[in-house]
Design a protein around this motif. Structure first.
Motif, mmCIF file in Angstrom:
data_model
loop_
_atom_site.group_PDB
_atom_site.id
_atom_site.type_symbol
_atom_site.label_atom_id
_atom_site.label_comp_id
_atom_site.label_asym_id
_atom_site.label_seq_id
_atom_site.Cartn_x
_atom_site.Cartn_y
_atom_site.Cartn_z
ATOM 1 N N SER A 1 8.647 46.837 48.858
ATOM 2 C CA SER A 1 8.212 48.032 48.136
ATOM 3 C C SER A 1 9.111 49.224 48.459
ATOM 4 O O SER A 1 9.064 50.239 47.775
ATOM 5 C CB SER A 1 6.742 48.344 48.438
ATOM 6 O OG SER A 1 6.610 48.770 49.767
ATOM 7 N N GLU B 1 12.891 51.886 42.676
ATOM 8 C CA GLU B 1 11.971 51.470 41.604
ATOM 9 C C GLU B 1 12.665 50.717 40.480
ATOM 10 O O GLU B 1 12.091 49.841 39.856
ATOM 11 C CB GLU B 1 11.273 52.706 41.025
ATOM 12 C CG GLU B 1 10.545 53.513 42.095
ATOM 13 C CD GLU B 1 9.156 53.916 41.672
ATOM 14 O OE1 GLU B 1 8.976 54.187 40.478
ATOM 15 O OE2 GLU B 1 8.263 53.946 42.549
ATOM 16 N N GLU B 2 13.929 51.075 40.210
ATOM 17 C CA GLU B 2 14.630 50.465 39.074
ATOM 18 C C GLU B 2 15.133 49.052 39.402
ATOM 19 O O GLU B 2 15.670 48.367 38.532
ATOM 20 C CB GLU B 2 15.793 51.351 38.609
ATOM 21 C CG GLU B 2 16.906 51.552 39.622
ATOM 22 C CD GLU B 2 16.656 52.709 40.595
ATOM 23 O OE1 GLU B 2 15.491 53.150 40.726
ATOM 24 O OE2 GLU B 2 17.634 53.157 41.242
ATOM 25 N N THR C 1 10.129 44.739 37.595
ATOM 26 C CA THR C 1 10.875 45.695 38.428
ATOM 27 C C THR C 1 9.998 46.099 39.610
ATOM 28 O O THR C 1 8.771 45.982 39.552
ATOM 29 C CB THR C 1 11.250 46.987 37.662
ATOM 30 O OG1 THR C 1 10.042 47.681 37.325
ATOM 31 C CG2 THR C 1 12.059 46.694 36.415
ATOM 32 N N GLY D 1 9.446 49.123 40.535
ATOM 33 C CA GLY D 1 8.627 50.265 40.095
ATOM 34 C C GLY D 1 7.371 49.816 39.370
ATOM 35 O O GLY D 1 6.270 50.309 39.638
ATOM 36 N N LYS E 1 4.942 48.266 41.796
ATOM 37 C CA LYS E 1 4.285 49.261 42.651
ATOM 38 C C LYS E 1 3.139 49.953 41.908
ATOM 39 O O LYS E 1 2.157 50.372 42.511
ATOM 40 C CB LYS E 1 5.301 50.283 43.175
ATOM 41 C CG LYS E 1 6.114 49.701 44.323
ATOM 42 C CD LYS E 1 7.213 50.622 44.754
ATOM 43 C CE LYS E 1 6.714 51.730 45.651
ATOM 44 N NZ LYS E 1 7.858 52.426 46.291
ATOM 45 N N LYS E 2 3.280 50.033 40.589
ATOM 46 C CA LYS E 2 2.208 50.658 39.793
ATOM 47 C C LYS E 2 1.076 49.683 39.497
ATOM 48 O O LYS E 2 -0.074 50.070 39.393
ATOM 49 C CB LYS E 2 2.774 51.154 38.464
ATOM 50 C CG LYS E 2 3.483 52.481 38.581
ATOM 51 C CD LYS E 2 3.671 53.097 37.185
ATOM 52 C CE LYS E 2 4.927 53.940 37.131
ATOM 53 N NZ LYS E 2 6.153 53.190 36.923
#
Ligand code: ZN
Ligand code: ZN
Length: 211
Positions: free
Chosen positions: A178, A182-183, A195, A197, A200-201
């Motif tokens: 993590s 993000e990309e 990805t 990101g 993580k969401k």
């Protein structure tokens, strides 16, 4: 650099072909259907240069011999999985009832932080135990690509109930992943590309879920 994916074997493993601009390929996890992998290499006009294994499970290594034989290719994996991957401990009947053959040019020495320079591609090794003791991810920093094997999937993570698995180790490994930008594109061992990101969401286990 391009990454082609061939889905192989009864567990639909993603065998990723990382092809450099000069047409050399790293073959990640040749788990089955060697003819399909070889056809994809031909299609990409790529010559295989090395085999990298994210971990030792049968479904990720079963076509190793046929691919490595193409050019006496070196095969890289972590010692904690190499110790059992070519023994009876890796049988998975009824899908895999033969011991996977040990490749001739095996390098069972991947370590966390090691940098491999293969086929003109810089590839960093990230030890991510949990799904298996010797699970690793391969990071191609110049291309913001991460090959995560069975550690991280789109929307999920690897199971930890197989021999040598550890949910605590997996949670630490996921935390490590993590921290990537993000990309960063994630190419898992099964299922679709994602990805860091997006995971993580949306991925419960990457949002601090207990697992
Ligand atoms: Zn696995
Ligand atoms: Zn798998």
């Amino acid at each position: 650099m391009t990454i082609e994916t061939v889905v192989v074997g009864p567990f639909e493993v993603n065998c990723h072909l990382v092809v450099s601009d000069d047409g050399r390929a790293l073959v990640i996890d040749p788990g089955g259907d060697p003819d399909d992998i070889l056809a994809a290499l031909r299609m990409a006009e790529a010559v295989p240069a090395a085999v990298l294994l994210t971990h030792g499970h049968c479904d990720h290594v079963f076509a190793l011999q046929e691919i490595a034989d193409q050019g006496a290719l070196p095969v890289f994996m972590h010692p904690a999985d190499a110790s059992w991957a070519f023994t009876r401990a890796n049988l998975m009947p009824p899908w895999f009832s033969q011991i996977p053959p040990r490749p001739a040019d095996l390098h069972p020495d991947l370590a966390d932080g090691a940098v491999l320079d293969l086929a003109g591609l810089e590839c960093r090794v990230i030890a991510t135990p949990g799904h298996s003791p010797g699970s690793v991810c391969f990071h191609l920093p110049a291309h913001a690509a991460l090959l995560t094997g069975d550690t991280l999937f789109a929307g999920s993570v690897g199971r930890t109930d197989l021999p040598g698995g550890s949910s605590r180790a997996l949670a630490e490994s996921i935390l490590k992943l993590s921290a990537f930008p993000e990309e960063t594109r994630v190419f898992p061992g099964h299922g679709p590309v994602t990805t860091i990101g997006f995971e993580k969401k949306t991925n419960y286990f990457m949002r601090g879920g207990a697992g």
